[in-house]
Design an enzyme around this catalytic site. Structure first.
Site, short mmCIF file in Angstrom:
data_model
loop_
_atom_site.label_atom_id
_atom_site.label_comp_id
_atom_site.label_asym_id
_atom_site.label_seq_id
_atom_site.Cartn_x
_atom_site.Cartn_y
_atom_site.Cartn_z
N TYR A 167 -25.95 14.84 7.20
CA TYR A 167 -27.32 14.83 6.44
C TYR A 167 -27.36 13.49 5.90
O TYR A 167 -28.18 12.66 5.77
CB TYR A 167 -27.24 15.97 5.42
CG TYR A 167 -28.32 15.99 4.47
CD1 TYR A 167 -29.64 15.77 4.84
CD2 TYR A 167 -28.08 16.29 3.13
CE1 TYR A 167 -30.79 15.57 3.94
CE2 TYR A 167 -29.23 16.15 2.13
CZ TYR A 167 -30.54 15.68 2.61
OH TYR A 167 -31.40 15.52 1.70
N GLY A 181 -21.39 17.21 11.93
CA GLY A 181 -22.75 16.52 12.24
C GLY A 181 -23.33 16.72 13.56
O GLY A 181 -22.62 17.35 14.53
N GLY A 234 -17.07 29.93 -9.44
CA GLY A 234 -17.25 28.40 -9.56
C GLY A 234 -18.17 27.78 -9.83
O GLY A 234 -18.35 26.40 -9.73
N TYR A 254 -11.95 20.88 -3.12
CA TYR A 254 -12.94 19.99 -2.75
C TYR A 254 -13.14 18.89 -3.81
O TYR A 254 -13.29 17.51 -3.64
CB TYR A 254 -14.33 20.52 -2.64
CG TYR A 254 -15.51 19.60 -2.33
CD1 TYR A 254 -15.57 18.90 -1.46
CD2 TYR A 254 -16.60 19.52 -3.25
CE1 TYR A 254 -16.54 17.87 -1.20
CE2 TYR A 254 -17.68 19.01 -3.31
CZ TYR A 254 -17.61 17.91 -2.17
OH TYR A 254 -18.66 16.93 -2.12
N1 UFG Z 1 -27.81 29.26 -5.43
C1 UFG Z 1 -28.61 30.52 -5.18
N2 UFG Z 1 -28.52 31.08 -4.00
C2 UFG Z 1 -28.52 30.53 -2.90
C3 UFG Z 1 -27.73 29.20 -2.94
C4 UFG Z 1 -27.46 28.69 -3.92
O1 UFG Z 1 -28.74 30.99 -6.39
O2 UFG Z 1 -28.42 31.37 -1.85
C5 UFG Z 1 -27.64 28.56 -6.73
C6 UFG Z 1 -26.22 28.25 -6.78
O3 UFG Z 1 -25.53 29.22 -7.51
C7 UFG Z 1 -26.40 26.95 -7.63
C8 UFG Z 1 -27.64 26.33 -7.40
O4 UFG Z 1 -28.43 27.44 -6.47
O5 UFG Z 1 -26.41 27.56 -8.88
C9 UFG Z 1 -27.24 25.04 -6.48
O6 UFG Z 1 -26.40 25.52 -5.39
P1 UFG Z 1 -26.27 24.52 -4.06
O7 UFG Z 1 -25.11 25.31 -3.34
O8 UFG Z 1 -27.33 24.15 -3.45
O9 UFG Z 1 -25.56 23.30 -4.72
P2 UFG Z 1 -24.33 23.37 -5.75
O10 UFG Z 1 -24.67 22.89 -6.94
O11 UFG Z 1 -23.24 24.42 -5.63
O12 UFG Z 1 -23.45 22.27 -4.96
C10 UFG Z 1 -23.40 21.03 -5.24
C11 UFG Z 1 -23.05 19.93 -3.85
C12 UFG Z 1 -21.61 20.24 -3.74
C13 UFG Z 1 -20.84 20.04 -4.86
C14 UFG Z 1 -21.24 20.72 -6.07
C15 UFG Z 1 -20.49 20.52 -7.37
O13 UFG Z 1 -23.90 20.53 -2.85
O14 UFG Z 1 -21.24 19.51 -2.63
O15 UFG Z 1 -22.82 20.67 -6.29
O16 UFG Z 1 -20.86 21.50 -8.23
F1 UFG Z 1 -19.58 20.38 -4.65
#
Ligand code: UFG
Length: 334
Positions: free
Chosen positions: A11, A36, A286, A143
């Site tokens: 991406y 990818g 987490g 990670y």
């Molecule tokens: N979330 C939901 N429902 C979903 C998917 C996500 O409520 O179906 C929430 C998650 O709990 C989080 C927020 O939306 O609070 C964002 O989630 P993402 O999975 O989109 O992104 P993250 O913040 O978890 O992940 C990002 C990067 C990772 C990195 C991380 C560090 O994509 O690579 O931040 O915390 F490791």
């Protein structure tokens, strides 16, 4: 400049390829296509399908293309998967990066731009939010540790090699697509919030589940800093252009504003005009409650700040690609 982009079929890497070429650079991609898509590599850019751990082969690619700088995006990036299979993450993200640096040293390539993450901060204490680069780094999953480990290697390698230069760029949540909506965010499986909501808007999922509504945030859901992929890559190119022997940049890349999960769902409903069914579920293990950047250092040192800062604009950009490619690269992939 001649730039090797690792992970250029992913991406963020695929956007780097497109914008580097647009800025007049020559680009070669190395990607093992494990995550990818060949179709994401645009503009007839040469694609070498190979593993980075084969440093001899990578050294030949570097030499054969007279590479000046490596942008290293290739990585595995699922937090949960890293907990289940840490060795895979340490091998792929940490060990392979070291082999790549070894290949660069063999050939004398001295510029490196590294894709790091706010996950290296772990769960910052409230007094460290917004998060500056000085916030203590205490990852809470393999990670984050695997990226932190490479940062450490780069710090030591830079100290020992005065001609080497690098930019360590800690991303917050990257979103959006290129203006032509030629390439975009596609993961398999998809776990990221914005693509999941867009899939629900397209009817490809029955609903969006909010992971936790009892956080200590104004609406009870997690807050993140969403940065547009074009701004993110602009920062990479700017850093690359400014690398001089001995430079070691460390910058957060975010817009400096946080949006909750509910904010993102509401914005997506506004942008798409679709009603999205939402269910409330338990917390995802987490997930820190609040993560957003203080992007002041890169603004002060290089004059960079994000241009696309309206959340509706960021989601509209993601929607532009998703609505045209509801199945991602499926059907036109390698
Ligand atoms: N979330 C939901 N429902 C979903 C998917 C996500 O409520 O179906 C929430 C998650 O709990 C989080 C927020 O939306 O609070 C964002 O989630 P993402 O999975 O989109 O992104 P993250 O913040 O978890 O992940 C990002 C990067 C990772 C990195 C991380 C560090 O994509 O690579 O931040 O915390 F490791």
């Amino acid at each position: 400049m001649n730039v090797l982009v690792t992970g250029g079929a992913g991406y963020i890497g695929s956007h780097a390829v497109k914008f580097l070429r647009r800025a007049g650079h020559e680009v070669v991609v190395v990607d093992n296509l494990s995550r990818g898509f060949r179709a994401a590599v645009t503009g007839e850019t040469p694609l070498v399908v190979h593993e980075l751990c084969d440093w001899r082969h990578i050294a030949r690619v570097l030499r054969g293309n007279a590479i000046d700088c490596v942008m290293h995006f290739a990585a595995l990036a699922y937090v949960g998967e890293s907990v289940d299979d840490p060795l895979r993450y340490y091998r792929n993200n940490a060990a392979h990066a070291i082999e790549l640096l070894h290949a660069m040293r063999t050939v004398g390539v001295q510029k490196f731009v590294f894709s790091s993450t706010c996950a290296t901060y772990g769960e910052p204490k409230p007094e460290h939010i917004p998060i500056s680069e000085d916030c203590p780094q205490q990852p809470i999953n393999p990670y984050g540790w695997s990226k932190f480990f490479v940062e450490r290697v780069l710090t030591d390698y830079s100290r020992a090699n005065p001609d080497f230069s690098c930019a360590i760029l800690r991303y917050f949540n990257v979103a959006g697509s290129d203006r032509e909506h030629e390439i975009g965010e596609a993961h398999d499986p998809e776990t990221h919030l914005i693509p999941i909501i867009l899939q629900a808007a397209l009817g490809l999922r029955p609903h969006v589940e909010i992971f936790g509504t009892d956080y200590s945030t104004p609406d009870g859901t997690c807050i993140r800093d969403y940065i547009h992929v074009e701004d993110l890559i602009d920062a990479h190119i700017l850093c690359m252009d400014r690398l001089q022997p001995g430079t070691r940049f460390i910058f957060n890349l975010g817009i400096g504003k946080g949006y909750s999960v509910r904010d993102i769902i509401n914005a997506t409903q506004r942008v798409t005009g679709k009603k999205i069914k939402v269910i409330e579920g338990p917390r995802r293990p987490g997930d820190p409650p609040r993560l957003f950047a203080d992007p002041g250092r890169i603004r002060r040192e290089l004059g960079w700040s994000a241009k696309i800062t309206g959340i509706d604009d960021i989601i509209d950009s993601a929607w532009g690609w998703y609505s045209r490619h509801p199945n991602g690269y499926a059907g036109r992939l390698d």
